[in-house]
Design a protein around this motif. Structure first.
Motif, PDB file in Angstrom:
ATOM      1  N   ARG A 101     -10.609   5.844   4.815  1.00  0.00           N
ATOM      2  CA  ARG A 101      -9.209   5.534   4.569  1.00  0.00           C
ATOM      3  C   ARG A 101      -8.920   5.644   3.084  1.00  0.00           C
ATOM      4  O   ARG A 101      -9.834   5.530   2.254  1.00  0.00           O
ATOM      5  N   GLN A 102      -7.664   5.848   2.742  1.00  0.00           N
ATOM      6  CA  GLN A 102      -7.286   5.982   1.339  1.00  0.00           C
ATOM      7  C   GLN A 102      -7.734   4.752   0.554  1.00  0.00           C
ATOM      8  O   GLN A 102      -7.515   3.618   0.963  1.00  0.00           O
ATOM      9  N   GLY A 103      -8.401   5.002  -0.566  1.00  0.00           N
ATOM     10  CA  GLY A 103      -8.870   3.920  -1.427  1.00  0.00           C
ATOM     11  C   GLY A 103     -10.278   3.457  -1.142  1.00  0.00           C
ATOM     12  O   GLY A 103     -10.830   2.636  -1.883  1.00  0.00           O
ATOM     13  N   ASP A 104     -10.910   3.970  -0.075  1.00  0.00           N
ATOM     14  CA  ASP A 104     -12.287   3.576   0.249  1.00  0.00           C
ATOM     15  C   ASP A 104     -13.241   4.009  -0.852  1.00  0.00           C
ATOM     16  O   ASP A 104     -13.131   5.117  -1.390  1.00  0.00           O
ATOM     17  N   SER A 123       2.357   5.464  -1.069  1.00  0.00           N
ATOM     18  CA  SER A 123       2.171   4.142  -1.666  1.00  0.00           C
ATOM     19  C   SER A 123       3.516   3.578  -2.104  1.00  0.00           C
ATOM     20  O   SER A 123       4.370   4.291  -2.612  1.00  0.00           O
ATOM     21  N   ARG A 124       3.700   2.286  -1.859  1.00  0.00           N
ATOM     22  CA  ARG A 124       4.878   1.584  -2.350  1.00  0.00           C
ATOM     23  C   ARG A 124       4.399   0.357  -3.114  1.00  0.00           C
ATOM     24  O   ARG A 124       3.219   0.015  -3.072  1.00  0.00           O
ATOM     25  N   GLN A 125       5.300  -0.290  -3.802  1.00  0.00           N
ATOM     26  CA  GLN A 125       4.914  -1.443  -4.600  1.00  0.00           C
ATOM     27  C   GLN A 125       4.235  -2.485  -3.720  1.00  0.00           C
ATOM     28  O   GLN A 125       4.807  -2.973  -2.756  1.00  0.00           O
ATOM     29  N   GLY A 126       3.000  -2.791  -4.053  1.00  0.00           N
ATOM     30  CA  GLY A 126       2.232  -3.770  -3.296  1.00  0.00           C
ATOM     31  C   GLY A 126       1.561  -3.211  -2.058  1.00  0.00           C
ATOM     32  O   GLY A 126       0.816  -3.917  -1.377  1.00  0.00           O
ATOM     33  N   ILE A 127       1.821  -1.935  -1.724  1.00  0.00           N
ATOM     34  CA  ILE A 127       1.230  -1.310  -0.533  1.00  0.00           C
ATOM     35  C   ILE A 127       0.642   0.038  -0.930  1.00  0.00           C
ATOM     36  O   ILE A 127       1.360   1.029  -1.050  1.00  0.00           O
ATOM     37  N   GLY A 169      -1.347   3.391  -0.362  1.00  0.00           N
ATOM     38  CA  GLY A 169      -1.792   4.288   0.707  1.00  0.00           C
ATOM     39  C   GLY A 169      -1.008   4.190   1.998  1.00  0.00           C
ATOM     40  O   GLY A 169      -1.479   4.630   3.049  1.00  0.00           O
ATOM     41  N   GLY A 170       0.201   3.617   1.956  1.00  0.00           N
ATOM     42  CA  GLY A 170       1.006   3.536   3.170  1.00  0.00           C
ATOM     43  C   GLY A 170       0.314   2.735   4.256  1.00  0.00           C
ATOM     44  O   GLY A 170      -0.135   1.605   4.018  1.00  0.00           O
ATOM     45  N   LEU A 171       0.180   3.304   5.447  1.00  0.00           N
ATOM     46  CA  LEU A 171      -0.469   2.605   6.556  1.00  0.00           C
ATOM     47  C   LEU A 171      -1.994   2.654   6.474  1.00  0.00           C
ATOM     48  O   LEU A 171      -2.676   2.006   7.256  1.00  0.00           O
ATOM     49  N   ARG A 172      -2.517   3.420   5.536  1.00  0.00           N
ATOM     50  CA  ARG A 172      -3.974   3.563   5.345  1.00  0.00           C
ATOM     51  C   ARG A 172      -4.658   3.885   6.678  1.00  0.00           C
ATOM     52  O   ARG A 172      -5.550   3.175   7.138  1.00  0.00           O
ATOM     53  N   LEU A 173      -4.267   4.983   7.266  1.00  0.00           N
ATOM     54  CA  LEU A 173      -4.881   5.444   8.503  1.00  0.00           C
ATOM     55  C   LEU A 173      -6.178   6.174   8.195  1.00  0.00           C
ATOM     56  O   LEU A 173      -6.387   6.663   7.081  1.00  0.00           O
ATOM     57  N   SER A 174      -7.045   6.281   9.187  1.00  0.00           N
ATOM     58  CA  SER A 174      -8.281   7.047   9.013  1.00  0.00           C
ATOM     59  C   SER A 174      -7.930   8.507   8.783  1.00  0.00           C
ATOM     60  O   SER A 174      -6.913   9.011   9.272  1.00  0.00           O
ATOM     61  N   TYR A 175      -8.793   9.198   8.027  1.00  0.00           N
ATOM     62  CA  TYR A 175      -8.531  10.610   7.730  1.00  0.00           C
ATOM     63  C   TYR A 175      -8.602  11.460   8.990  1.00  0.00           C
ATOM     64  O   TYR A 175      -7.944  12.501   9.089  1.00  0.00           O
TER      65      TYR A 175
END
Length: 447
Positions: A11-14, A170-174, A176-182
């Motif tokens: 996921r994004q950020g892993d 990405s939004r403020q405080g969030i 990678g959005g929903l951070r779904l698996s690639y």
């Protein structure tokens, strides 16, 4: 392409690799994707977005939400059937990596659930309305200050690209959005290319485009992580589809072919007996004639034929995928699975009737005309206020517009393209009813 990469749980950020054999079976990563999508506000808004009839008042008609739920159910079945065969052919995926056939179903179900999440109000005419505002409407004014790709993103506004933005932005405080698996994002990416070059080949994945310029870096990260094959066309890089994307597409094709047809029957746009004959032709090899003849209610007969037709097409699409697995993995499979169907003639007949009797019916056409006016008006008011603000020339009216809506889009960004995409994304996020209400308020027709 290889399945080990294609089934990535990253996921994004892993920072650490996620291994399938270390997953909690009670809350599998691919199933978390489904949960995150279904609880998102963008998904909930689909309950008031057009599938067949804009602004319909009848409960018979599917919305984008009910359509997406049904596509996800069909997608799950397709994924499981294919997954079982894939693991039989490649047992190391289970013995070494721990993958199960349900993983394939979970990935396809999640991507199918999200497949329409970026679509604007008023159906496909909503996409065209946004695009035409920038192509031939007042929005063409901005072309001179944009790169060719940026302008193409706007004048060919694409719901699939907007969906990728919604799922990953990405939004403020969030982050990678929903951070779904690639893996799920890969299966979602129906058109893995930029807006230019436009339709460079007849390949199914080049029909439209899959990401806006602002999302290019992360799109490439996902594509490289899951090992999509790269191609150079007209000096630009495109990618082969994730194999499971063909199953997502098939699930959508099956549902809109059969269920839009069913909506047309329920709305009285297609004569019942006439329509039932076409469905019978599609399932003639599997229909239980005695059972069918026992059903005296038209709704029951329609329900039986619909279920039989969907099951027939699921099995055939899965068989087609397995037969062509090597070609799909090599990136050389260039048509939709349903285009290989032995029932292609029957499917074409049903789609032709749907086009003539439903999609081009006066009820649909009249409401699509209204949709064009509604979306063009909203875009013009927001873009004009944004542009005047950034030119230090905002009128009191412009300031009121931005005060009312300014928190919903990034009108202060230094980059013009980002501002325009943000406004377009916001307008696309509106439901049919919300767009109509905002239009009425801006026009002074409702206070």
């Amino acid at each position: 392409m290889n399945w080990e990469q294609l089934l990535s749980l990253r996921r994004q950020g892993d920072t650490n690799k996620r291994l399938r054999k270390e997953q909690d079976e009670t809350r599998l990563g691919f199933e978390v994707d489904y949960d995150r999508i279904i609880f998102s506000s963008a998904f909930r808004s689909l309950q008031d977005k057009t599938q067949v009839i804009p602004l319909s008042k009848t409960s018979f008609v599917h919305t984008r939400l009910t359509h997406s739920l049904e596509v996800s159910v069909v997608g799950r079945s397709l994924g499981r059937v294919v997954g079982k065969k894939i693991l039989e052919k490649h047992p190391h995926l289970t013995t070494i990596h721990g993958y199960q056939f349900n993983d394939f179903g979970a990935i396809v179900a999640a991507a199918s659930l999200a497949h329409d999440i970026g679509n604007p109000p008023f159906g496909h005419s909503g996409e065209k309305a946004i695009g035409e505002y920038f192509k031939t409407g007042s929005g063409a004014y901005f072309a001179k200050d944009l790169t060719p790709k940026q302008y193409q993103d706007l004048k060919d506004f694409e719901g699939n690209a907007n969906g990728f933005k919604i799922l990953t932005e990405s939004r403020q405080g969030i982050e990678g959005g929903l951070r779904l698996s690639y893996a799920t994002l890969g299966a979602f990416m129906k058109y893995p290319k930029e807006s230019l070059p436009k339709k460079p080949t007849a390949h199914i994945s080049h029909k439209k485009f899959g990401y806006f310029q602002n999302e290019q870096p992360f799109f490439k990260e996902v594509a490289e992580e899951i090992g999509l094959i790269t191609h150079t066309i007209e000096n630009e890089t495109t990618y082969s589809r994730h194999p499971l994307c063909f199953l997502v597409e098939a699930a959508d094709d099956i549902c809109y072919t059969i269920i839009d047809f069913e909506d047309g029957i329920n709305l009285g746009l297609i004569q019942e007996e006439y329509a039932l004959e076409y469905l019978i032709k599609l399932v003639k090899e599997t229909i239980n004639t005695n059972k069918y003849n026992m059903l005296t209610n038209t709704a029951d007969r329609l329900s039986y034929l619909r279920a039989l037709a969907i099951n027939t097409l699921i099995q055939e699409a899965a068989d087609t995928f397995i037969k062509n697995e090597a070609t799909i993995l090599s990136g050389d499979f260039d048509v939709a699975l349903i285009d290989k169907s032995k029932y292609q003639a029957q499917i074409d007949d049903i789609i032709k009737i749907s086009v003539d009797k439903i999609y081009q019916s006066s009820e649909v056409v009249e409401k699509e005309i209204a949709g064009y006016e509604i979306l063009a008006t909203l875009l013009n008011k927001y873009c004009t206020a944004m542009n005047n603000f950034n030119s230090n020339n905002a009128s009191n009216y412009d300031q009121l517009i931005l005060k009312a809506e300014g928190m919903n889009f990034d009108y202060k960004n230094e980059d013009l393209y980002t501002r325009l995409i943000s406004i377009s994304n916001y307008v696309a996020s509106l439901t049919d009813g919300n767009a109509l209400l905002k239009f009425q308020k801006i026009r002074g027709l409702q206070v």
